[in-house]
Write a protein that holds these residues in place. Structure first.
Motif, PDB file in Angstrom:
ATOM      1  N   ARG A 119       0.798  -1.233   0.000  1.00  0.00           N
ATOM      2  CA  ARG A 119       0.000   0.000   0.000  1.00  0.00           C
ATOM      3  C   ARG A 119       0.832   1.284   0.000  1.00  0.00           C
ATOM      4  N   CYS A 120       2.095   1.208  -0.393  1.00  0.00           N
ATOM      5  CA  CYS A 120       2.919   2.423  -0.494  1.00  0.00           C
ATOM      6  C   CYS A 120       2.447   3.291  -1.652  1.00  0.00           C
ATOM      7  N   VAL A 121       2.688   4.576  -1.515  1.00  0.00           N
ATOM      8  CA  VAL A 121       2.451   5.529  -2.591  1.00  0.00           C
ATOM      9  C   VAL A 121       3.784   6.209  -2.855  1.00  0.00           C
ATOM     10  N   ILE A 122       4.283   6.060  -4.068  1.00  0.00           N
ATOM     11  CA  ILE A 122       5.542   6.693  -4.461  1.00  0.00           C
ATOM     12  C   ILE A 122       5.187   7.761  -5.489  1.00  0.00           C
ATOM     13  N   LYS A 123       5.434   8.992  -5.144  1.00  0.00           N
ATOM     14  CA  LYS A 123       5.101  10.111  -6.038  1.00  0.00           C
ATOM     15  C   LYS A 123       6.064  10.156  -7.219  1.00  0.00           C
ATOM     16  N   GLU A 124       5.852  11.086  -8.159  1.00  0.00           N
ATOM     17  CA  GLU A 124       6.691  11.154  -9.352  1.00  0.00           C
ATOM     18  C   GLU A 124       8.081  11.683  -9.025  1.00  0.00           C
ATOM     19  N   GLY A 125       9.046  11.264  -9.873  1.00  0.00           N
ATOM     20  CA  GLY A 125      10.397  11.775  -9.737  1.00  0.00           C
ATOM     21  C   GLY A 125      11.098  11.307  -8.475  1.00  0.00           C
ATOM     22  N   VAL A 126      11.156   9.999  -8.270  1.00  0.00           N
ATOM     23  CA  VAL A 126      11.782   9.429  -7.071  1.00  0.00           C
ATOM     24  C   VAL A 126      12.836   8.418  -7.488  1.00  0.00           C
ATOM     25  N   ASN A 130      19.522   0.977  -4.455  1.00  0.00           N
ATOM     26  CA  ASN A 130      19.647  -0.477  -4.319  1.00  0.00           C
ATOM     27  C   ASN A 130      19.503  -0.895  -2.859  1.00  0.00           C
ATOM     28  N   ASN A 131      18.931  -2.076  -2.647  1.00  0.00           N
ATOM     29  CA  ASN A 131      18.844  -2.719  -1.329  1.00  0.00           C
ATOM     30  C   ASN A 131      18.025  -1.936  -0.313  1.00  0.00           C
ATOM     31  N   THR A 132      17.076  -1.144  -0.782  1.00  0.00           N
ATOM     32  CA  THR A 132      16.225  -0.357   0.109  1.00  0.00           C
ATOM     33  C   THR A 132      14.928  -1.106   0.384  1.00  0.00           C
ATOM     34  N   ILE A 133      14.471  -1.026   1.622  1.00  0.00           N
ATOM     35  CA  ILE A 133      13.178  -1.596   1.994  1.00  0.00           C
ATOM     36  C   ILE A 133      12.286  -0.447   2.436  1.00  0.00           C
ATOM     37  N   VAL A 134      11.230  -0.198   1.661  1.00  0.00           N
ATOM     38  CA  VAL A 134      10.272   0.860   1.982  1.00  0.00           C
ATOM     39  C   VAL A 134       9.141   0.210   2.781  1.00  0.00           C
ATOM     40  N   PRO A 135       8.911   0.666   4.019  1.00  0.00           N
ATOM     41  CA  PRO A 135       7.897   0.031   4.873  1.00  0.00           C
ATOM     42  C   PRO A 135       6.474   0.173   4.311  1.00  0.00           C
ATOM     43  N   PRO A 136       5.580  -0.735   4.699  1.00  0.00           N
ATOM     44  CA  PRO A 136       4.185  -0.652   4.261  1.00  0.00           C
ATOM     45  C   PRO A 136       3.572   0.703   4.614  1.00  0.00           C
ATOM     46  N   ASP A 137       2.636   1.137   3.764  1.00  0.00           N
ATOM     47  CA  ASP A 137       1.856   2.364   3.957  1.00  0.00           C
ATOM     48  C   ASP A 137       2.683   3.649   3.925  1.00  0.00           C
ATOM     49  N   SER A 138       3.919   3.589   3.417  1.00  0.00           N
ATOM     50  CA  SER A 138       4.739   4.795   3.296  1.00  0.00           C
ATOM     51  C   SER A 138       4.258   5.647   2.127  1.00  0.00           C
ATOM     52  N   VAL A 139       4.442   6.945   2.246  1.00  0.00           N
ATOM     53  CA  VAL A 139       4.203   7.876   1.151  1.00  0.00           C
ATOM     54  C   VAL A 139       5.532   8.574   0.897  1.00  0.00           C
ATOM     55  N   ILE A 140       6.079   8.373  -0.301  1.00  0.00           N
ATOM     56  CA  ILE A 140       7.378   8.937  -0.668  1.00  0.00           C
ATOM     57  C   ILE A 140       7.127  10.214  -1.462  1.00  0.00           C
ATOM     58  N   PRO A 141       7.601  11.356  -0.965  1.00  0.00           N
ATOM     59  CA  PRO A 141       7.345  12.625  -1.653  1.00  0.00           C
ATOM     60  C   PRO A 141       8.098  12.730  -2.977  1.00  0.00           C
ATOM     61  N   PRO A 142       7.623  13.608  -3.887  1.00  0.00           N
ATOM     62  CA  PRO A 142       8.276  13.752  -5.189  1.00  0.00           C
ATOM     63  C   PRO A 142       9.675  14.351  -5.075  1.00  0.00           C
ATOM     64  N   PHE A 143      10.491  14.049  -6.082  1.00  0.00           N
ATOM     65  CA  PHE A 143      11.840  14.604  -6.229  1.00  0.00           C
ATOM     66  C   PHE A 143      12.723  14.297  -5.014  1.00  0.00           C
ATOM     67  N   THR A 144      12.672  13.032  -4.590  1.00  0.00           N
ATOM     68  CA  THR A 144      13.499  12.625  -3.446  1.00  0.00           C
ATOM     69  C   THR A 144      14.262  11.346  -3.770  1.00  0.00           C
ATOM     70  N   VAL A 145      15.317  11.109  -2.976  1.00  0.00           N
ATOM     71  CA  VAL A 145      16.094   9.880  -3.030  1.00  0.00           C
ATOM     72  C   VAL A 145      15.843   9.162  -1.710  1.00  0.00           C
ATOM     73  N   VAL A 146      15.532   7.871  -1.807  1.00  0.00           N
ATOM     74  CA  VAL A 146      15.233   7.055  -0.622  1.00  0.00           C
ATOM     75  C   VAL A 146      16.281   5.964  -0.523  1.00  0.00           C
TER      76      VAL A 146
END
Length: 183
Positions: A119-126, A130-146
């Motif tokens: 159920r993650c939401v990843i906005k545009e321009g992200v 490598n090897n990243t785990i994005v937790p459930p229900d996260s919202v990743i803002p645009p123009f970012t590096v995670v």
């Protein structure tokens, strides 16, 4: 790293009328519920679970080897519900990834060995390193590096990233060519 010419055996891929290039060793479960918008490359070993809910993948996207794309779910007292998964245009998903997001915006680059939680939401321009785990229900803002485990925003991207990613995916598609045959 810029895309370079990639040769493949033509007999190992199916090319659709809309230019999608799908490796023959791909699992498309529930293919009626899977929509590829055109010029999508699906590499060997990818699993797309359209049997659970609808999956929509935007134009000029790349799904790399051995990745699993499955719609997210939520458990309720009375059972389980699956939700559609939408992947935007010009999206790269690296090798050995598991993606269970609700939505991935346009111009997103997901590195190798990543897990995108339910159920993650990843906005545009992200960019997800490598090897990243994005937790459930996260919202990743645009123009970012995670980056990291759990994935956290560690940097910002310039506004020209959308253009850069669009050109990158277009070049990758143009350079994904059948092997030359000798006569």
């Amino acid at each position: 790293m810029e895309p370079s010419e990639t040769r493949y055996e033509k007999a190992e891929y199916v090319e659709t009328t809309t230019g999608n290039k799908i490796h023959k060793r791909v699992v498309l479960a529930g293919s009626r519920n899977i929509r590829l918008s055109g010029k999508v490359i699906v590499r060997s070993g990818v699993v797309i679970r359209g049997d659970l809910a609808g999956v929509s993948i935007g134009k000029l996207s790349i799904l790399s080897e051995n990745s699993v794309i499955r719609p997210p779910h939520k458990k309720f007292k009375g059972g389980i519900a699956f939700f559609p998964l939408t992947i935007g245009d010009f999206v790269e998903i690296g090798q050995n990834c598991i993606v269970e997001a609700v939505s991935i915006g346009n111009c997103v680059r997901i590195g190798d060995n990543c897990q995108i939680g339910r159920r993650c939401v990843i906005k545009e321009g992200v960019v997800i390193d490598n090897n990243t785990i994005v937790p459930p229900d996260s919202v990743i803002p645009p123009f970012t590096v995670v980056r990291g485990w759990p994935g956290k925003v560690v940097d910002e991207l310039p506004e020209n990233f959308l253009k850069t990613q669009t050109e990158r995916c277009s070049s990758y598609y143009q350079l994904h060519l059948p092997s030359r045959t000798l006569r």
